[in-house]
Enzyme design. Structure first.
Site, short mmCIF file in Angstrom:
data_model
loop_
_atom_site.label_atom_id
_atom_site.label_comp_id
_atom_site.label_asym_id
_atom_site.label_seq_id
_atom_site.Cartn_x
_atom_site.Cartn_y
_atom_site.Cartn_z
N LEU A 29 35.54 22.73 28.79
CA LEU A 29 35.88 21.35 29.09
C LEU A 29 34.81 20.46 28.47
O LEU A 29 33.64 20.85 28.41
CB LEU A 29 35.93 21.11 30.60
CG LEU A 29 37.04 21.82 31.40
CD1 LEU A 29 36.84 21.58 32.89
CD2 LEU A 29 38.41 21.36 30.96
N ASP A 30 35.20 19.28 28.03
CA ASP A 30 34.23 18.34 27.51
C ASP A 30 33.21 17.99 28.60
O ASP A 30 33.50 18.08 29.80
CB ASP A 30 34.91 17.06 27.04
CG ASP A 30 35.83 17.30 25.85
OD1 ASP A 30 35.57 18.24 25.09
OD2 ASP A 30 36.81 16.53 25.71
N LYS A 31 32.04 17.57 28.18
CA LYS A 31 30.97 17.23 29.11
C LYS A 31 31.43 16.31 30.23
O LYS A 31 31.13 16.54 31.41
CB LYS A 31 29.82 16.56 28.34
CG LYS A 31 28.70 16.02 29.23
CD LYS A 31 27.67 15.25 28.41
CE LYS A 31 26.63 14.59 29.32
NZ LYS A 31 25.66 13.80 28.54
N THR A 52 34.52 15.67 31.26
CA THR A 52 35.78 16.04 31.91
C THR A 52 35.45 17.00 33.05
O THR A 52 34.74 17.98 32.84
CB THR A 52 36.74 16.71 30.92
OG1 THR A 52 37.09 15.79 29.88
CG2 THR A 52 38.01 17.17 31.62
N ARG A 109 42.97 13.78 24.65
CA ARG A 109 42.41 12.50 24.23
C ARG A 109 42.97 12.06 22.88
O ARG A 109 43.33 10.90 22.68
CB ARG A 109 40.88 12.60 24.18
CG ARG A 109 40.27 12.96 25.53
CD ARG A 109 38.83 13.45 25.40
NE ARG A 109 37.96 12.38 24.92
CZ ARG A 109 36.67 12.58 24.61
NH1 ARG A 109 36.14 13.79 24.70
NH2 ARG A 109 35.94 11.58 24.20
#
Length: 318
Positions: free
Chosen positions: A136-138, A140, A235
């Site tokens: 997961l992105d930082k 998120t 996104r």
């Protein structure tokens, strides 16, 4: 992953050299083979143009490099409080908080989820990426499954490849969607902005399904299911549809709808990350074959944002 962006002038004394050799000497921190691969994929431009590795330089040319590359980083165990939603001998599912980086990289050599996992379960040092099979992105939040054995790791990787893992996200986008749908657009690295991904014909297949959960005056709360798992997929796809996620610092911008309440205006202005949470995860247990389904609520700031939007509705719209 390391983001590297630099501009240099090729020294005059390298006149007559092949481009790849001249750049290997100019950017001595990188190998010639790595430099060559960047020249070929267009990550290195000479005077704004893409050249071939064998082209001869005159010296004095302006070189620009914009790349994202992997480093060999030693991962050290670090004590960390982990929100464990499920655990047995083979797998664990954690609820990653906002702001936690998954893998060590440039600027984040410590304090990552991987460091915490290695401290909690030292045996993970024997597995690829410490048992992490997706990311997961930082900024998120949400659910991530971790393999604790090699058999479990192989099973989860196969499930992800065969698309039998269900990952559902909560997201809030700008604009009012009329209904749900599917976005099937290929994604690849942006040709200019190397930190960004974009929809491109030469990209990898990317499929995103979504349905409307709640409509507000100028925003929509959606449930999103990923069929594929490309970098920044949700996104990028919502930005492509001109429905950027609220707070997205890379693909969007701050949008304050006219006539909104001061409460909502403050909530939107202070929300500095993409409004995205991995809220539901469903997978097949590697050994029992049973379906494991877990759900979590979005992070507190996400829920506060939804609350501000509900307050901004007319009474008969709530």
């Amino acid at each position: 992953m390391t983001n590297y962006s630099r501009q240099k002038i090729i020294p005059e004394e390298l006149s007559g050299f092949r481009l790849d050799l001249a750049l290997a000497k100019t950017f001595s921190e990188f190998s010639r083979s790595r430099i060559k691969s960047w020249i070929l994929d267009g990550s290195i431009l000479i005077e704004g143009e893409k050249l071939r590795p064998r082209d001869i330089v005159n010296g004095g040319e302006n070189v620009s490099i914009q790349v994202i590359y992997s480093e060999n980083i030693k991962n050290e165990p670090e004590p960390m409080v982990l929100d464990i939603e499920y655990e047995d001998e083979e797998i664990a599912v954690i609820n990653k908080p906002v702001g936690l980086v998954v893998h060590p990289g440039a600027g984040n050599f410590t304090g990552t989820l991987m460091n915490g996992l290695l401290h909690k379960w030292p045996v993970l040092s024997e597995l690829p990426r410490a048992g992490i099979v997706h990311r997961l992105d930082k900024d998120t939040s949400g659910l991530m499954v971790i393999a604790k054995t090699l058999i479990a790791h192989n099973s989860l990787v196969r499930q992800l490849e065969s698309r039998t893992v269900t990952r559902q996200y909560d997201a809030i986008c700008n604009g009012v969607l009329t209904g749900g749908g599917t976005i099937n657009e290929p994604i690849n690295r942006h040709p200019v902005h190397r930190k960004k991904m974009t929809v491109r014909e030469d990209g990898k297949e990317a499929i995103t399904h979504y349905r409307v959960e709640k409509r507000f005056k100028a925003h929509t709360h959606v449930k999103v299911n990923l069929e594929t798992g490309r970098t920044h997929q949700i996104r990028v796809h919502f930005a492509f549809r001109r429905r950027t996620l609220i707070g997205d610092p890379l693909y969007g911008r701050l949008m304050i709808p006219s006539g909104c309440s001061s409460v909502l205006k403050e909530a939107l202005s202070s929300f500095k990350r993409q409004a995205l949470c991995a809220s539901r995860l469903e997978l097949i247990h590697p050994s029992s074959g049973k379906i494991i389904t877990l759900e979590v609520e979005p992070a507190a700031d996400f829920k506060n944002l939804l609350h501000a939007m509900k307050l901004d509705l007319l009474p008969n719209d709530k």
